[in-house]
Design a protein around this motif. Structure first.
Motif, PDB file in Angstrom:
ATOM      1  N   VAL A  27       0.881  -1.175   0.000  1.00 59.02           N
ATOM      2  CA  VAL A  27       0.000   0.000   0.000  1.00 59.02           C
ATOM      3  C   VAL A  27       0.915   1.221   0.000  1.00 59.02           C
ATOM      4  N   LEU A  28       0.828   2.037  -1.050  1.00 54.81           N
ATOM      5  CA  LEU A  28       1.742   3.166  -1.194  1.00 54.81           C
ATOM      6  C   LEU A  28       1.087   4.454  -0.710  1.00 54.81           C
ATOM      7  N   ILE A  29       1.800   5.165   0.166  1.00 57.87           N
ATOM      8  CA  ILE A  29       1.372   6.495   0.593  1.00 57.87           C
ATOM      9  C   ILE A  29       2.463   7.462   0.144  1.00 57.87           C
ATOM     10  N   ASP A  30       2.128   8.266  -0.873  1.00 59.10           N
ATOM     11  CA  ASP A  30       3.108   9.133  -1.533  1.00 59.10           C
ATOM     12  C   ASP A  30       2.975  10.546  -0.973  1.00 59.10           C
ATOM     13  N   ALA A  31       3.968  10.976  -0.183  1.00 56.64           N
ATOM     14  CA  ALA A  31       3.909  12.283   0.487  1.00 56.64           C
ATOM     15  C   ALA A  31       3.796  13.432  -0.509  1.00 56.64           C
ATOM     16  N   ASP A  32       4.519  13.352  -1.624  1.00 60.16           N
ATOM     17  CA  ASP A  32       4.456  14.425  -2.621  1.00 60.16           C
ATOM     18  C   ASP A  32       3.060  14.537  -3.219  1.00 60.16           C
ATOM     19  N   VAL A 107       1.652  -4.192   4.160  1.00 63.32           N
ATOM     20  CA  VAL A 107       2.936  -3.497   4.164  1.00 63.32           C
ATOM     21  C   VAL A 107       2.650  -2.114   3.591  1.00 63.32           C
ATOM     22  N   VAL A 108       2.708  -1.099   4.464  1.00 62.20           N
ATOM     23  CA  VAL A 108       2.389   0.273   4.046  1.00 62.20           C
ATOM     24  C   VAL A 108       3.701   1.006   3.796  1.00 62.20           C
ATOM     25  N   VAL A 109       3.916   1.387   2.532  1.00 60.04           N
ATOM     26  CA  VAL A 109       5.162   2.053   2.140  1.00 60.04           C
ATOM     27  C   VAL A 109       4.911   3.551   2.017  1.00 60.04           C
ATOM     28  N   HIS A 110       5.595   4.329   2.856  1.00 61.07           N
ATOM     29  CA  HIS A 110       5.523   5.786   2.798  1.00 61.07           C
ATOM     30  C   HIS A 110       6.677   6.279   1.935  1.00 61.07           C
ATOM     31  N   ASP A 111       6.348   6.842   0.772  1.00 64.10           N
ATOM     32  CA  ASP A 111       7.361   7.399  -0.124  1.00 64.10           C
ATOM     33  C   ASP A 111       7.641   8.827   0.349  1.00 64.10           C
ATOM     34  N   VAL A 112       8.798   9.023   1.007  1.00 68.60           N
ATOM     35  CA  VAL A 112       9.103  10.311   1.645  1.00 68.60           C
ATOM     36  C   VAL A 112      10.474  10.805   1.157  1.00 68.60           C
ATOM     37  N   PRO A 113      10.490  11.719   0.176  1.00 63.36           N
ATOM     38  CA  PRO A 113      11.773  12.174  -0.372  1.00 63.36           C
ATOM     39  C   PRO A 113      12.723  12.737   0.685  1.00 63.36           C
ATOM     40  N   LEU A 114      12.214  13.520   1.646  1.00 62.45           N
ATOM     41  CA  LEU A 114      13.090  14.192   2.618  1.00 62.45           C
ATOM     42  C   LEU A 114      13.067  13.503   3.984  1.00 62.45           C
ATOM     43  N   LEU A 115      12.910  12.202   3.990  1.00 62.30           N
ATOM     44  CA  LEU A 115      12.865  11.435   5.241  1.00 62.30           C
ATOM     45  C   LEU A 115      14.138  11.648   6.065  1.00 62.30           C
ATOM     46  N   THR A 116      15.285  11.565   5.418  1.00 60.32           N
ATOM     47  CA  THR A 116      16.565  11.741   6.121  1.00 60.32           C
ATOM     48  C   THR A 116      16.709  13.166   6.637  1.00 60.32           C
ATOM     49  N   GLU A 117      16.452  14.129   5.735  1.00 56.81           N
ATOM     50  CA  GLU A 117      16.651  15.537   6.070  1.00 56.81           C
ATOM     51  C   GLU A 117      15.769  15.982   7.244  1.00 56.81           C
ATOM     52  N   ASN A 118      14.557  15.433   7.315  1.00 59.51           N
ATOM     53  CA  ASN A 118      13.611  15.859   8.354  1.00 59.51           C
ATOM     54  C   ASN A 118      13.628  14.971   9.600  1.00 59.51           C
ATOM     55  N   GLY A 119      14.597  14.035   9.661  1.00 55.98           N
ATOM     56  CA  GLY A 119      14.751  13.202  10.859  1.00 55.98           C
ATOM     57  C   GLY A 119      13.553  12.318  11.152  1.00 55.98           C
ATOM     58  N   LEU A 120      12.945  11.758  10.090  1.00 54.11           N
ATOM     59  CA  LEU A 120      11.690  11.009  10.252  1.00 54.11           C
ATOM     60  C   LEU A 120      11.875   9.500  10.421  1.00 54.11           C
ATOM     61  N   ALA A 121      13.112   9.014  10.361  1.00 55.44           N
ATOM     62  CA  ALA A 121      13.351   7.563  10.425  1.00 55.44           C
ATOM     63  C   ALA A 121      12.654   6.880  11.607  1.00 55.44           C
ATOM     64  N   PRO A 122      12.636   7.497  12.813  1.00 54.13           N
ATOM     65  CA  PRO A 122      12.009   6.803  13.956  1.00 54.13           C
ATOM     66  C   PRO A 122      10.510   6.562  13.807  1.00 54.13           C
ATOM     67  N   LEU A 123       9.870   7.207  12.833  1.00 58.88           N
ATOM     68  CA  LEU A 123       8.418   7.033  12.660  1.00 58.88           C
ATOM     69  C   LEU A 123       8.063   5.692  12.019  1.00 58.88           C
ATOM     70  N   TYR A 124       9.055   4.992  11.457  1.00 62.95           N
ATOM     71  CA  TYR A 124       8.772   3.797  10.661  1.00 62.95           C
ATOM     72  C   TYR A 124       9.369   2.546  11.286  1.00 62.95           C
ATOM     73  N   ASP A 125       8.715   1.406  11.017  1.00 63.14           N
ATOM     74  CA  ASP A 125       9.245   0.115  11.490  1.00 63.14           C
ATOM     75  C   ASP A 125      10.527  -0.239  10.743  1.00 63.14           C
ATOM     76  N   VAL A 126      10.546   0.099   9.463  1.00 61.37           N
ATOM     77  CA  VAL A 126      11.696  -0.225   8.608  1.00 61.37           C
ATOM     78  C   VAL A 126      11.951   0.974   7.685  1.00 61.37           C
ATOM     79  N   VAL A 127      13.215   1.352   7.523  1.00 59.89           N
ATOM     80  CA  VAL A 127      13.571   2.394   6.559  1.00 59.89           C
ATOM     81  C   VAL A 127      14.323   1.738   5.401  1.00 59.89           C
TER      82      VAL A 127
END
Length: 201
Positions: A27-32, A107-127
């Motif tokens: 399941v794709l969740i595309d932030a853009d 399996v919910v995939v969040h497509d997040v271009p600025l995941l690293t830049e915005n420090g979002l890694a802890p929000l996900y089970d797997v990066v």
């Protein structure tokens, strides 16, 4: 449910990987895409943007004039922060609603271009990081997207470094390879993600 953060530098091939994961059943969740939806004509998001930045950010058809808004906010960090304070909560709310609507074993995939830049890694089970050599990224941006080399280098420089992305990765997908090898690597990764999604928490 397994929440996966998918990221990668511009031109690394993240869109192709997300497409392949969807083929496998993600399941794709595309932030853009959501960021565009929450400021579509008639939405409270667009009304809030117009209230903050004026009618000049509207195109003739009433939609958001993105280049015009970009020229305002990217020249002024305070205005960019103001725009983000409007759009980011709306994107977060919509993303949560989509995730909550997914099946228990999805399996919910969040497509997040600025995941690293915005420090979002802890929000996900797997990066999952889609990785490519900077020379490969540059070639794709110039050859496939029609950017000038100068523009492409500037866009790449504005993002996190390759090393910073690799540091936060639980899984790395090398995309300096032909498409058939990328497909087989994504299939391997999918098998692992699906296995984890079915494990009791």
């Amino acid at each position: 449910m397994l929440s996966v953060g998918l990221t990668g530098g511009i031109g690394a091939g993240k869109s192709e990987v997300s497409r392949l994961l969807v083929e496998h059943g993600a399941v794709l969740i595309d932030a853009d895409r959501i960021a565009r939806e929450v400021v579509a004509p008639g939405t409270p998001g667009l009304a809030a943007v117009v209230a903050a930045f004026g009618e000049e950010v509207l195109a003739e058809d009433g939609s958001l004039d993105r280049p015009k808004l970009g020229s305002i906010v990217f020249a002024d960090p305070e205005k960019l922060a103001e725009l983000n304070s409007i759009v980011h909560p709306l994107v977060g709310e919509r993303s949560r609603a989509l995730e909550e609507a997914a099946a228990e074993d999805a399996v919910v995939v969040h497509d997040v271009p600025l995941l690293t830049e915005n420090g979002l890694a802890p929000l996900y089970d797997v990066v999952v990081v889609v990785d490519a050599d900077p020379a490969t990224q540059l070639d794709r941006l110039v050859r496939l997207r029609g950017m000038t080399e100068q523009d492409a280098r500037a866009r790449m420089a504005a993002q996190a470094t390759r090393e910073q992305r690799r540091e936060i990765a639980d899984v790395i997908i090398d995309n300096d390879v032909p498409l058939d090898r990328l497909r087989s690597r994504v299939a391997e990764v999918w098998a692992e993600l699906a296995r984890r999604a079915h494990q009791p928490r």
